[in-house]
Design a protein around this motif. Sequence first.
Motif, short mmCIF file in Angstrom:
data_model
loop_
_atom_site.label_atom_id
_atom_site.label_comp_id
_atom_site.label_asym_id
_atom_site.label_seq_id
_atom_site.Cartn_x
_atom_site.Cartn_y
_atom_site.Cartn_z
N ARG A 253 19.76 0.69 4.49
CA ARG A 253 20.47 1.21 3.33
C ARG A 253 21.97 0.95 3.42
N LEU A 278 10.31 -3.06 4.38
CA LEU A 278 11.26 -1.95 4.33
C LEU A 278 12.50 -2.34 3.52
N GLN A 281 11.75 -2.24 -0.19
CA GLN A 281 11.73 -0.88 -0.75
C GLN A 281 13.12 -0.30 -0.87
N GLN A 282 13.92 -0.49 0.18
CA GLN A 282 15.23 0.14 0.17
C GLN A 282 16.18 -0.56 -0.80
N THR A 308 2.24 -2.92 2.50
CA THR A 308 3.36 -2.15 3.05
C THR A 308 4.48 -2.00 2.03
N VAL B 51 23.43 8.55 3.16
CA VAL B 51 22.44 7.89 4.02
C VAL B 51 22.59 8.39 5.45
N GLN B 55 19.79 10.48 7.63
CA GLN B 55 19.31 9.94 8.89
C GLN B 55 19.67 10.87 10.04
N SER B 171 1.56 1.86 5.90
CA SER B 171 2.49 2.32 4.89
C SER B 171 1.96 3.57 4.22
N GLN B 190 19.11 9.99 -4.20
CA GLN B 190 17.68 9.83 -4.04
C GLN B 190 17.02 11.17 -3.75
N TYR B 259 11.00 11.49 8.14
CA TYR B 259 11.29 10.09 8.44
C TYR B 259 10.51 9.17 7.50
N PHE B 261 9.47 9.92 4.55
CA PHE B 261 10.06 9.97 3.20
C PHE B 261 11.13 8.89 3.05
N LEU B 262 11.88 8.66 4.13
CA LEU B 262 12.96 7.67 4.05
C LEU B 262 12.47 6.26 4.30
N PHE B 263 11.53 6.08 5.23
CA PHE B 263 11.21 4.72 5.66
C PHE B 263 9.78 4.30 5.38
N ASN B 264 8.97 5.24 4.96
CA ASN B 264 7.66 4.89 4.43
C ASN B 264 6.62 4.33 5.38
N SER B 265 7.04 3.73 6.50
CA SER B 265 5.98 3.10 7.30
C SER B 265 5.91 3.69 8.70
#
Lengths: 432, 348
Positions: A253, A278, A281-282, A308, B51, B55, B171, B190, B259, B261-265
Amino acid sequence: MQKQLRWTAIFAVMLLALAACTNTGGTSQSASGSAAASTSASADTGDDPEAVCAADEFGCVEVADGDPIVLGTALVITTADADLGQDSQYGAHVAGDLRNEEGGVRGHMIEWDDQDDQCSAEGGTTAARALVADPQIAAVIGTSCSGAGVPAAQITSEAGVTMVSPSNTAPSLTDPATHEPFYARTAHNDKVQGAAMAQFACEELGVTRAATVHDGSPYAEQLQQVFADEFVAQCGGTITGQEAVAPTDTDFRTLLTTIAAGDPELIYYPIFTAGGALMTQQARETAGLEDVELAGADGMQSQTFLTTAGAAGDGVYTSGPDLAFENELYQDVFLPAYYELCGCDATLSVFHAHAFDAANIVLDAIDEVALEGDDGTLYIPRTALRDAVFATSDYEGVTGTLTCDENGDCADPKISVSLIGNGAYERIWPED
Amino acid sequence: MRLRLPERLSFVDLILWGLRVAIVVFVLVGSYATLSQGVLGFDGWRTLLIVGVAQGSIYALIALGYTLVYGVLFMINFAHGEVFMAGVFTAFFAATALADSGILNGNPLFGLAIIFAVSMVTSMVVAVILERVAYRPLRRAPRLVPLITAIGASLFLQYTFRSLYGSGVRSYPTIEILTGTFDIAGVPIQKTQVVVIVSAILLMVGLYFFVQRTRTGRAMRAVSEDKDVAAMMGINVDRVISTTFAIGGLLAGAAGILYVFLFNSVSFSMGFLPGIKAFTAAVLGGIGNIVGAMLGGLFLGVLESIGPFLFLDGLGVPSTNQLRDVVAFTLLVLVLIFRPYGILGRKE
């Protein structure tokens, strides 16, 4: 007197042995010359396998009567990029299976020793060392990732094992300055892919400002550089920034926010599945990048990338090898065998056909150079095998007409660009 | 930070002072150069800050696990990153099932509650078992022994989960109520970031009151002061230590979902880097100190997000983003040089 005789006898034996030594040296020299000349014409017309093997710098692979010929693979079969390697592995195995159905190569079945290149330099090193440690490995199909290919090519070349990669694309691997002698590839050189993407960006998307991101891997770093150079050269575009991330990074980000400050119209990030998904998405969530086009390359062409990245993946452009082949072998023979082998109904990634061609080139070369001994043992001289692979010319493969140059580039490079829509890749360029 | 000039400067002091001045000058010059170029507007810096806070609050939650355990046992539980991974990776399967059955987006609060519960409980169970199996038998051993065991346990957990769930990256399904932005005082943020920051704050406040106001919390503090005396006062030390691990696990499990929620995977190796970063945050804040871990996490997150660009871009360093870890760990070293006990740590 008797003592003197004994000494004379010993001396005589030594002389004889010496003469024999020089003699064998001489014959093997000439044998190697004749082997090089005659193997391609007729392999089993009385060449003495032992002499040929002794003359070959790296000796021979000896396959006893009834034993299989073993080929290695060093492909990425774990981690997020497993689709890439498994796809190639199925492609190579299909080539072996088709041979085996017809009785194998010179009466020997084909078997595989599958190693994992982990898409990293460490993985490539481990896989290559494991394979060259086994004297039965005739040749290697690998690696998947250029980053693994750099050390693997060096290790296999030092051991005299021919390695043909189905999917390494980094220019440095076949650059005359850094090319390893036993390394060849059936994948395109990224000089072609980077230029194609630059042309697509200029002509089709009409963008003039682009930012690039790479992950420090030889593949991504060199590809984005080719793209950046071509983007400036072909249409006078502006590169607003060339950024780098680490392959294990998850947070892009801050990077994307700083990229947005440069106001690009396109972000080109030819990295791999995990990071690519990633970043996609970001990027979609980053303020200032709402209207920016996203583009990647063949490292992001896999089923895992689609799942993904999810909905964010829609609208991403990826370049990769053009799989719109017009040949029956691919549609009618290869694909059904591939689907049966993997138990799937779609190809996992985009280099299976290149792996199929790579394996076939290697198997043909083995067929060509192998010598049969009196006891039915098959001898495959290593240097001759390498030379036969590099001599491949106008080979009609699935991916096109393949000709290897002296640096190991064998591909008939055709690049297409796909657009992701509704969770699938759709080929959109070039139009024909 | 209180700096008093010693009466006579030794050579080492001189070097340290030189270092301090050099760093301050470097930071000031770099920041001035970057700001004067005006590449990022106010909005850009605000984005970076948010951000970083999001984090950082995840680092803080994980860091609490390190700090709590250190508080009672004086050991570094290096397997804590894997405790974090275990919960969120397991909850992935719950999340997928909930998404497939339509519950996740039909009744999102219920769905999220289940996902949080699965993740937190899994992490808690893993943490408690870890303590029972790997650490308790070694409690009287020299201090290096549990450290090595922790590293071994970390690898064991990583590869166990690798063989359980595979080596690929999975994911999480999209959670519709968390997509899009909130308008907070006219600033679009966000939704995921807001949720992460608010949840983390609630959890940390909850933990603070738990430790300060409840009997168990008091027992934990007592054990942290002196295990033997606490035992004489009738406190079951083993149970308190298990509880500490359980709380650390619960927080790590919650941090895992935040985590995602932010990075998805998720993947089997996802715990390593956040674990190291959180450990850094815990040391930064003063290991053993709960408020310190929270501050350290937030500080590290914000510094990682803003630091590289602010300090380095103006000096003409290309692609500053990849120097994020360099900045973060340089900071750790500097804090340890100038303040060995961390921001809020106490001398022992």
